[in-house]
Design an enzyme around this catalytic site. Structure first.
Site, mmCIF file in Angstrom:
data_model
loop_
_atom_site.group_PDB
_atom_site.id
_atom_site.type_symbol
_atom_site.label_atom_id
_atom_site.label_comp_id
_atom_site.label_asym_id
_atom_site.label_seq_id
_atom_site.Cartn_x
_atom_site.Cartn_y
_atom_site.Cartn_z
ATOM 1 N N CYS A 146 0.909 -1.244 0.141
ATOM 2 C CA CYS A 146 0.065 0.035 -0.050
ATOM 3 C C CYS A 146 0.890 1.461 -0.278
ATOM 4 O O CYS A 146 1.471 1.731 1.086
ATOM 5 C CB CYS A 146 -0.757 0.027 1.265
ATOM 6 S SG CYS A 146 -2.085 1.523 1.343
ATOM 7 N N CYS A 149 -0.543 4.300 2.171
ATOM 8 C CA CYS A 149 0.092 3.757 3.721
ATOM 9 C C CYS A 149 1.429 4.021 3.895
ATOM 10 O O CYS A 149 1.694 4.757 4.946
ATOM 11 C CB CYS A 149 -0.430 2.429 4.141
ATOM 12 S SG CYS A 149 -1.954 1.694 3.519
ATOM 13 N N ASP A 150 2.134 3.605 3.100
ATOM 14 C CA ASP A 150 3.628 3.379 3.472
ATOM 15 C C ASP A 150 4.433 4.216 2.704
ATOM 16 O O ASP A 150 5.858 4.260 3.080
ATOM 17 C CB ASP A 150 4.109 2.031 3.489
ATOM 18 C CG ASP A 150 3.273 1.168 4.170
ATOM 19 O OD1 ASP A 150 2.837 1.536 5.575
ATOM 20 O OD2 ASP A 150 3.182 0.039 4.290
#
Ligand code: NDP
Length: 375
Positions: A146, A149-150
């Site tokens: 992701c 997200c990261d």
């Protein structure tokens, strides 16, 4: 047979958010949180984009939410569901009245039977992984599924994205906001992604393409430090070049080492700081097959998603079902009193906060439907 108001299947962000709202509404929800419980967040390390939390571990976020939902009267069972019988499927449901309330049936993995007036399906979706042991070992250690997200953790770094669909190309474009360079590694010459996405990545100065390239190993001990790849050049005359000539063909900024070559392949090693695997997702919806309507990828169709598919003139989805969707309840599936929330419905946003939002929507719809199921 234990009889409940609402059974929520799935104990990730969507299911627990629904439980919190239903519990506060006095409906004492019953959650099958699965085994192991917690959903995709349990596989994430730091979450820095959940509104209101500067930084929290995914597992801690789930833990806090479980306690919050339980405090208001939710029962959580860390067990999977073996089977369901959704009585409102296809709208062949007798009109509910107080003498014979509609009851959906659920059987747990341990064989216990439950019934409920309403069901919320929040079983999530799993990111697909390549299945290499070195990939499994380095997941959460620079290997992610992701970018939203990261990606933030890779400022000015070199990262790779594996895959050739819209997700992979979108991940690559997202990563250019943070990383210095992004390498897309795709196993074919042609992308599956839409033309517009292909044009965007091809003209981006910091995206580099390794096509006809297969990842054979993730490298690194504590964190990912590189990838071993096997390239089959489409122009075979390239194979006549020397190793140093081949290295010179690689994008200048990337530390690419050609380890060997044979008549078919160039075996190479790329040094990098992060890898994003974007080879697709699979919704966890097999349990409900044949009972509610799905899109062609197996995601659950709710009223909102069905309407969206129709607006997009998605003829494939439209032909999947003849079922009726109730415009009064955006999150209701094609079975009366059965609602869907989170990644098993949503294949676009897939965020913890959007799953929470959908869980809340499903809870509010459920509450309204239980109070007045004819509307
Ligand atoms: P897709 O199934 O479309 O693409 C998966 C990609 O991963 C393919 O290129 C496939 O390669 C590759 N792949 C699969 N398995 C492996 C493997 N083991 N090793 C290496 N590569 C592998 O999945 P997406 O998640 O990209 O998209 C799913 C759906 O969502 C699509 O319909 C897509 O259009 C849609 N979507 C739309 C977006 C948008 O409109 N903004 C954004 C994201 C997704 P190969 O091509 O060789 O099979």
């Amino acid at each position: 047979m234990s009889t409940q108001n609402v059974i929520i299947i799935g104990g990730g962000m969507a299911g627990l958010s629904a439980a919190l709202y239903l519990a506060r509404a006095g409906l004492t929800p019953f959650v099958f949180a699965g085994s192991p419980p917690g959903g995709q967040l349990m596989l994430t390390s730091e979450v820095e984009n959940f509104p209101g939390r500067e930084s929290i571990l995914g597992s801690e976020l789930i833990d806090v939410l479980r306690k919050q939902a339980t405090k208001f009267g939710t029962t959580i069972i860390d067990e999977n569901v073996k089977s369901v019988n959704l009585v409102g499927a296809g709208r062949a449901l007798p009109v509910r009245n107080d003498e014979s309330p509609v009851q959906h049936a659920v059987e747990s993995a341990s064989g216990k039977e439950y019934s409920a007036r309403a069901i919320i399906i929040a079983t999530g979706a799993k990111a697909l992984w390549m299945g290499l042991p070195s990939e499994t070992r380095l997941r959460g250690k620079g290997v992610s599924a992701c970018a939203t997200c990261d990606g933030f953790f890779f400022k000015n770094k070199i990262v790779a994205v594996i895959g050739g669909g819209d997700s992979a190309l979108e991940e690559a474009l997202t990563l250019t906001k943070f990383a210095k360079d992004v390498v897309i590694i795709h196993r074919k010459m042609e992308f599956r992604a839409s033309k517009i996405m292909q044009e965007r990545v091809k003209k981006h100065p910091h995206i580099h393409l390794f096509l006809n390239a297969e990842v054979t190993e993730f490298l690194g001990e504590q964190r990912v430090q590189g990838l071993r790849i096997k390239i089959s050049p489409s122009d075979k005359s390239i194979l006549s070049k020397t190793v140093s000539e081949l290295e010179a063909l690689s994008p200048a900024l990337l530390q690419t080492k050609v380890e060997k070559k044979d008549a078919e392949y160039i075996y190479s090693k790329i040094v990098l700081d992060g890898v994003f695997v974007a080879i697709g997702h699979r919704p966890d919806t097999d349990l409900f097959k044949g009972q509610i309507a799905f899109d062609q990828k197996g995601y659950i169709l709710t009223t909102a998603m069905y309407a969206l598919a129709q607006l997009k003139a998605d003829s494939q989805t439209a032909t999947v079902t003849n079922n009726v969707f109730d415009v009064h309840y955006q999150t209701m599936t094609s079975a009366l009193g059965v609602f869907g929330a989170g990644d098993c419905v949503d294949h676009v946003y897939r965020q913890a906060s959007t799953a929470a939002g959908m869980g809340v929507q499903a809870a509010l719809d459920t509450e309204r439907w239980i109070e007045n199921p004819q509307v």
